[in-house]
Design a protein around this motif. Structure first.
Motif, PDB file in Angstrom:
ATOM      1  N   VAL A 102       0.856  -1.177   0.000  1.00  0.00           N
ATOM      2  CA  VAL A 102       0.000   0.000   0.000  1.00  0.00           C
ATOM      3  C   VAL A 102       0.893   1.228   0.000  1.00  0.00           C
ATOM      4  O   VAL A 102       1.728   1.391   0.888  1.00  0.00           O
ATOM      5  CB  VAL A 102      -0.940   0.013   1.229  1.00  0.00           C
ATOM      6  CG1 VAL A 102      -1.820   1.253   1.219  1.00  0.00           C
ATOM      7  CG2 VAL A 102      -1.798  -1.247   1.261  1.00  0.00           C
ATOM      8  N   GLY A 103       0.723   2.064  -1.009  1.00  0.00           N
ATOM      9  CA  GLY A 103       1.495   3.296  -1.095  1.00  0.00           C
ATOM     10  C   GLY A 103       0.933   4.330  -0.136  1.00  0.00           C
ATOM     11  O   GLY A 103      -0.281   4.442   0.036  1.00  0.00           O
ATOM     12  N   LEU A 104       1.826   5.079   0.482  1.00  0.00           N
ATOM     13  CA  LEU A 104       1.433   6.111   1.439  1.00  0.00           C
ATOM     14  C   LEU A 104       1.896   7.466   0.947  1.00  0.00           C
ATOM     15  O   LEU A 104       2.973   7.590   0.369  1.00  0.00           O
ATOM     16  CB  LEU A 104       2.071   5.829   2.804  1.00  0.00           C
ATOM     17  CG  LEU A 104       1.755   4.472   3.427  1.00  0.00           C
ATOM     18  CD1 LEU A 104       2.600   4.265   4.677  1.00  0.00           C
ATOM     19  CD2 LEU A 104       0.280   4.357   3.746  1.00  0.00           C
ATOM     20  N   VAL A 105       1.077   8.479   1.167  1.00  0.00           N
ATOM     21  CA  VAL A 105       1.458   9.850   0.846  1.00  0.00           C
ATOM     22  C   VAL A 105       1.211  10.709   2.071  1.00  0.00           C
ATOM     23  O   VAL A 105       0.378  10.384   2.929  1.00  0.00           O
ATOM     24  CB  VAL A 105       0.675  10.415  -0.369  1.00  0.00           C
ATOM     25  CG1 VAL A 105       1.013   9.645  -1.622  1.00  0.00           C
ATOM     26  CG2 VAL A 105      -0.799  10.400  -0.118  1.00  0.00           C
ATOM     27  N   ARG A 106       1.965  11.801   2.143  1.00  0.00           N
ATOM     28  CA  ARG A 106       1.819  12.706   3.292  1.00  0.00           C
ATOM     29  C   ARG A 106       0.409  13.291   3.276  1.00  0.00           C
ATOM     30  O   ARG A 106      -0.140  13.650   2.243  1.00  0.00           O
ATOM     31  CB  ARG A 106       2.847  13.813   3.181  1.00  0.00           C
ATOM     32  CG  ARG A 106       2.873  14.686   4.375  1.00  0.00           C
ATOM     33  CD  ARG A 106       3.917  15.757   4.178  1.00  0.00           C
ATOM     34  NE  ARG A 106       3.842  16.666   5.269  1.00  0.00           N
ATOM     35  CZ  ARG A 106       4.831  16.930   6.095  1.00  0.00           C
ATOM     36  NH1 ARG A 106       5.997  16.345   5.892  1.00  0.00           N
ATOM     37  NH2 ARG A 106       4.668  17.759   7.076  1.00  0.00           N
ATOM     38  N   GLY A 107      -0.183  13.358   4.432  1.00  0.00           N
ATOM     39  CA  GLY A 107      -1.533  13.899   4.558  1.00  0.00           C
ATOM     40  C   GLY A 107      -2.063  13.608   5.936  1.00  0.00           C
ATOM     41  O   GLY A 107      -1.315  13.233   6.846  1.00  0.00           O
ATOM     42  N   ARG A 108      -3.325  13.774   6.094  1.00  0.00           N
ATOM     43  CA  ARG A 108      -3.946  13.472   7.379  1.00  0.00           C
ATOM     44  C   ARG A 108      -4.033  11.968   7.568  1.00  0.00           C
ATOM     45  O   ARG A 108      -4.254  11.243   6.603  1.00  0.00           O
ATOM     46  CB  ARG A 108      -5.357  14.057   7.448  1.00  0.00           C
ATOM     47  CG  ARG A 108      -5.365  15.556   7.456  1.00  0.00           C
ATOM     48  CD  ARG A 108      -6.757  16.053   7.588  1.00  0.00           C
ATOM     49  NE  ARG A 108      -7.552  15.472   6.494  1.00  0.00           N
ATOM     50  CZ  ARG A 108      -8.742  15.869   6.159  1.00  0.00           C
ATOM     51  NH1 ARG A 108      -9.327  16.818   6.800  1.00  0.00           N
ATOM     52  NH2 ARG A 108      -9.384  15.295   5.162  1.00  0.00           N
ATOM     53  N   PRO A 109      -3.870  11.496   8.802  1.00  0.00           N
ATOM     54  CA  PRO A 109      -4.044  10.071   9.018  1.00  0.00           C
ATOM     55  C   PRO A 109      -5.486   9.670   8.760  1.00  0.00           C
ATOM     56  O   PRO A 109      -6.383  10.492   8.894  1.00  0.00           O
ATOM     57  CB  PRO A 109      -3.662   9.874  10.481  1.00  0.00           C
ATOM     58  CG  PRO A 109      -3.728  11.211  11.099  1.00  0.00           C
ATOM     59  CD  PRO A 109      -3.559  12.234  10.009  1.00  0.00           C
ATOM     60  N   PRO A 110      -5.707   8.440   8.338  1.00  0.00           N
ATOM     61  CA  PRO A 110      -7.081   7.988   8.099  1.00  0.00           C
ATOM     62  C   PRO A 110      -7.900   8.049   9.375  1.00  0.00           C
ATOM     63  O   PRO A 110      -7.380   7.815  10.460  1.00  0.00           O
ATOM     64  CB  PRO A 110      -6.932   6.557   7.602  1.00  0.00           C
ATOM     65  CG  PRO A 110      -5.542   6.153   7.928  1.00  0.00           C
ATOM     66  CD  PRO A 110      -4.731   7.393   8.145  1.00  0.00           C
ATOM     67  N   SER A 111      -9.152   8.404   9.240  1.00  0.00           N
ATOM     68  CA  SER A 111     -10.026   8.435  10.422  1.00  0.00           C
ATOM     69  C   SER A 111     -10.343   7.010  10.849  1.00  0.00           C
ATOM     70  O   SER A 111     -10.402   6.103  10.036  1.00  0.00           O
ATOM     71  CB  SER A 111     -11.309   9.194  10.118  1.00  0.00           C
ATOM     72  OG  SER A 111     -11.988   8.585   9.051  1.00  0.00           O
TER      73      SER A 111
END
Length: 112
Positions: A102-111
């Motif tokens: 699973v690729g991750l990008v900078r941003g808010r963590p998942p709710s």
């Protein structure tokens, strides 16, 4: 799905749909209606290795934590400010199990 099956047969991996049906939550229905990408790689003397790509958000809309079940290392980044981007499903004709990443990008963590 029939176009995907035709491609998988041509690439030498006709059992890939069976592998996906067994390993994905909801089987092949999970892929139905989704925009999918496909990458192929091959060494000089090896079989074609396929990677199927789909958006994590569209692949698991009702269950945002489902990718963690496929790629358990995601639990370690749960509290970091990242969001899931693409799910990559590696399909190797020599193996009966897919490899999930699973690729991750900078941003808010998942709710949660």
């Amino acid at each position: 799905m029939s176009d995907l099956l035709t491609f998988l047969r041509t690439a030498g991996h006709p059992a890939a749909l069976t592998v996906l049906a067994r390993c994905l939550p909801d089987g092949l229905r999970r892929l139905s209606g989704r925009r999918l990408g496909l990458s192929t790689a091959r060494t000089a003397d090896g079989p074609i290795v396929l990677t199927l790509f789909a958006s994590a958000r569209t692949l698991f809309p009702p269950a945002p934590d489902a990718p963690a079940g496929l790629a358990p290392a995601l639990d370690r980044v749960r509290d970091l400010p990242v969001r899931r981007a693409l799910v990559a499903i590696g399909l190797d004709a020599a193996r009966d199990e897919p490899a999930f990443s699973v690729g991750l990008v900078r941003g808010r963590p998942p709710s949660r």
